[in-house]
Design an enzyme around this catalytic site. Structure first.
Site, PDB file in Angstrom:
ATOM      1  N   ASN A  10       0.856  -1.189   0.000  1.00 32.84           N
ATOM      2  CA  ASN A  10       0.000   0.000   0.000  1.00 32.84           C
ATOM      3  C   ASN A  10       0.893   1.240   0.000  1.00 32.84           C
ATOM      4  O   ASN A  10       1.484   1.578   1.027  1.00 32.84           O
ATOM      5  CB  ASN A  10      -0.894  -0.034   1.248  1.00 32.84           C
ATOM      6  CG  ASN A  10      -1.684   1.245   1.445  1.00 32.84           C
ATOM      7  OD1 ASN A  10      -1.794   2.071   0.530  1.00 32.84           O
ATOM      8  ND2 ASN A  10      -2.235   1.412   2.640  1.00 32.84           N
ATOM      9  N   LYS A  12       0.040   4.278  -0.233  1.00 34.13           N
ATOM     10  CA  LYS A  12      -0.609   5.460   0.361  1.00 34.13           C
ATOM     11  C   LYS A  12      -0.395   6.686  -0.532  1.00 34.13           C
ATOM     12  O   LYS A  12      -0.372   6.547  -1.753  1.00 34.13           O
ATOM     13  CB  LYS A  12      -0.095   5.691   1.784  1.00 34.13           C
ATOM     14  CG  LYS A  12      -0.129   4.421   2.625  1.00 34.13           C
ATOM     15  CD  LYS A  12       0.083   4.687   4.084  1.00 34.13           C
ATOM     16  CE  LYS A  12       0.178   3.364   4.829  1.00 34.13           C
ATOM     17  NZ  LYS A  12       0.137   3.539   6.264  1.00 34.13           N
ATOM     18  N   HIS A  95      -9.376   1.034   5.272  1.00 37.82           N
ATOM     19  CA  HIS A  95      -8.069   1.234   5.924  1.00 37.82           C
ATOM     20  C   HIS A  95      -8.252   2.162   7.120  1.00 37.82           C
ATOM     21  O   HIS A  95      -9.054   3.095   7.079  1.00 37.82           O
ATOM     22  CB  HIS A  95      -7.071   1.832   4.929  1.00 37.82           C
ATOM     23  CG  HIS A  95      -5.669   1.817   5.447  1.00 37.82           C
ATOM     24  ND1 HIS A  95      -5.219   2.751   6.344  1.00 37.82           N
ATOM     25  CD2 HIS A  95      -4.641   0.966   5.232  1.00 37.82           C
ATOM     26  CE1 HIS A  95      -3.959   2.472   6.657  1.00 37.82           C
ATOM     27  NE2 HIS A  95      -3.588   1.397   5.983  1.00 37.82           N
ATOM     28  N   GLU A  97      -6.645   4.565   8.171  1.00 34.90           N
ATOM     29  CA  GLU A  97      -6.467   5.996   7.863  1.00 34.90           C
ATOM     30  C   GLU A  97      -7.721   6.575   7.212  1.00 34.90           C
ATOM     31  O   GLU A  97      -8.040   7.743   7.418  1.00 34.90           O
ATOM     32  CB  GLU A  97      -5.221   6.181   6.970  1.00 34.90           C
ATOM     33  CG  GLU A  97      -3.950   5.971   7.781  1.00 34.90           C
ATOM     34  CD  GLU A  97      -2.757   5.475   6.989  1.00 34.90           C
ATOM     35  OE1 GLU A  97      -2.774   5.525   5.746  1.00 34.90           O
ATOM     36  OE2 GLU A  97      -1.787   5.012   7.634  1.00 34.90           O
ATOM     37  N   GLU A 163      -5.083  -5.171  10.834  1.00 33.65           N
ATOM     38  CA  GLU A 163      -4.056  -4.142  11.009  1.00 33.65           C
ATOM     39  C   GLU A 163      -4.305  -3.392  12.316  1.00 33.65           C
ATOM     40  O   GLU A 163      -5.080  -2.422  12.341  1.00 33.65           O
ATOM     41  CB  GLU A 163      -4.116  -3.143   9.844  1.00 33.65           C
ATOM     42  CG  GLU A 163      -3.886  -3.764   8.481  1.00 33.65           C
ATOM     43  CD  GLU A 163      -3.332  -2.749   7.496  1.00 33.65           C
ATOM     44  OE1 GLU A 163      -2.206  -2.945   7.043  1.00 33.65           O
ATOM     45  OE2 GLU A 163      -4.013  -1.747   7.222  1.00 33.65           O
ATOM     46  N   GLY A 169       2.810   1.950  10.907  1.00 34.20           N
ATOM     47  CA  GLY A 169       3.808   3.000  10.771  1.00 34.20           C
ATOM     48  C   GLY A 169       4.536   3.340  12.055  1.00 34.20           C
ATOM     49  O   GLY A 169       5.272   4.325  12.105  1.00 34.20           O
ATOM     50  N   SER A 208       3.740  -2.393  10.379  1.00 28.84           N
ATOM     51  CA  SER A 208       5.194  -2.404  10.623  1.00 28.84           C
ATOM     52  C   SER A 208       5.890  -3.706  10.228  1.00 28.84           C
ATOM     53  O   SER A 208       6.844  -4.121  10.883  1.00 28.84           O
ATOM     54  CB  SER A 208       5.495  -2.051  12.090  1.00 28.84           C
ATOM     55  OG  SER A 208       5.094  -0.711  12.356  1.00 28.84           O
TER      56      SER A 208
HETATM   57  C1  PEP Z   1      -0.657   0.068   6.332  1.00 31.02           C
HETATM   58  O1  PEP Z   1      -0.865   1.272   6.436  1.00 31.02           O
HETATM   59  O2  PEP Z   1      -1.481  -0.663   5.744  1.00 31.02           O
HETATM   60  C2  PEP Z   1       0.559  -0.468   6.920  1.00 31.02           C
HETATM   61  C3  PEP Z   1       0.592  -1.713   7.232  1.00 31.02           C
HETATM   62  O3  PEP Z   1       1.589   0.442   7.126  1.00 31.02           O
HETATM   63  P1  PEP Z   1       3.052   0.119   7.698  1.00 31.02           P
HETATM   64  O4  PEP Z   1       3.527  -1.169   7.030  1.00 31.02           O
HETATM   65  O5  PEP Z   1       3.876   1.286   7.290  1.00 31.02           O
HETATM   66  O6  PEP Z   1       2.924  -0.062   9.162  1.00 31.02           O
END
Ligand code: PEP
Length: 246
Positions: A10, A12, A95, A97, A163, A169, A208
């Site tokens: 992703n 973003k 998601h 976000e 998630e 992040g 992460s």
């Molecule tokens: C995400 O936003 O879907 C995600 C998993 O981000 P990150 O891998 O940067 O934690």
């Protein structure tokens, strides 16, 4: 039948036309990873170009969001049908976000997942608890509510991405044991709602994931792949994660 793992990147709100080179590297690396499905979710501006470039490769291209309706007076929005037309094969919905910054509710997420089905896209439906919800011992209850409200009825033709919001992040991750617990819970939920067919539904872990923790996190029971943010922006890192299944 075993579920084939899926590693999805992703991007973003990152990436310009010049990022096409990164996609080329991912495509080249994915040729050697026969045991894993690889998907890249670039920003909408890059979708059609990436889909054209990736045609015939082992990499599928997806979108990061869609509107629930097929067309209409919704300035700035993009429908699932438009994404399909641009070459997308999948779309991420719900998601954290989007839920946080755009106030998306479970009902809205379910409508988007239904739109994906209508347009012939695979939806990746994201769920996950916040740190405060986990600390209060409510993680399972939060997931149950999100699964109940965000997943469409009928067939389990989507993927679910677990998630934890606090892991996205942040560099923090749940322990493999916690992941096994949550993914087992999600599998049980899917089985009770969709029956035997839910055995084919992929449950991805996201938050992460990086090359140094991928082997530990992604080989846990009921983890069928990963949704990767930051580490998907660099082809080498993304491929090193996918290599866990390669
Ligand atoms: C995400 O936003 O879907 C995600 C998993 O981000 P990150 O891998 O940067 O934690």
């Amino acid at each position: 039948m075993a579920r084939s793992p899926l590693v999805a990147g992703n991007w973003k709100m990152n990436g310009l036309l010049a990022s096409a080179g990164e996609l080329q590297k991912i495509m080249a690396g994915a040729e050697k990873l026969a045991g894993v499905d690889v998907m890249v979710f670039p920003p909408a501006t890059l979708l059609a170009g990436f889909a054209a470039a990736a045609r015939g490769s082992r990499v599928a291209i997806g979108a990061q969001d869609c509107h629930a309706l097929a067309a209409g007076a919704f300035t700035g929005d993009i429908s699932a049908e438009m994404l399909k037309d641009a070459g997308a094969q999948a779309v991420i919905v719900g998601h954290s976000e989007r839920r946080h910054y755009h106030g998306e509710t479970d009902v809205m997420v379910r409508d988007k997942a239904l739109a994906a089905r209508r347009a012939g896209l695979m939806a990746i439906v994201c769920i996950g608890e916040t740190q405060a919800e986990r600390d209060a011992g409510h993680a399972r209850a939060v997931l149950r509510t999100q699964l109940d409200g965000s997943l469409p009825d009928g067939t389990a033709d989507f993927a679910v991405a677990y998630e934890p919001v606090w892991a996205i992040g942040s560099g923090l991750t749940p322990t493999p044991r916690d992941i096994a617990d949550m993914h087992g819970f999600i599998r049980q939920f899917l089985s009770s709602r969709y029956g035997e067919a839910a055995q084919q539904t992929r449950i991805l872990y996201g938050g992460s994931v990086k090359p140094s923790n991928a082997a530990e996190l992604l080989t846990v029971d009921n983890v069928d792949g990963a949704l990767i943010g930051g580490a998907s922006l660099k082809a080498e890192e993304f491929l090193a994660i996918a290599q866990v299944y390669g």
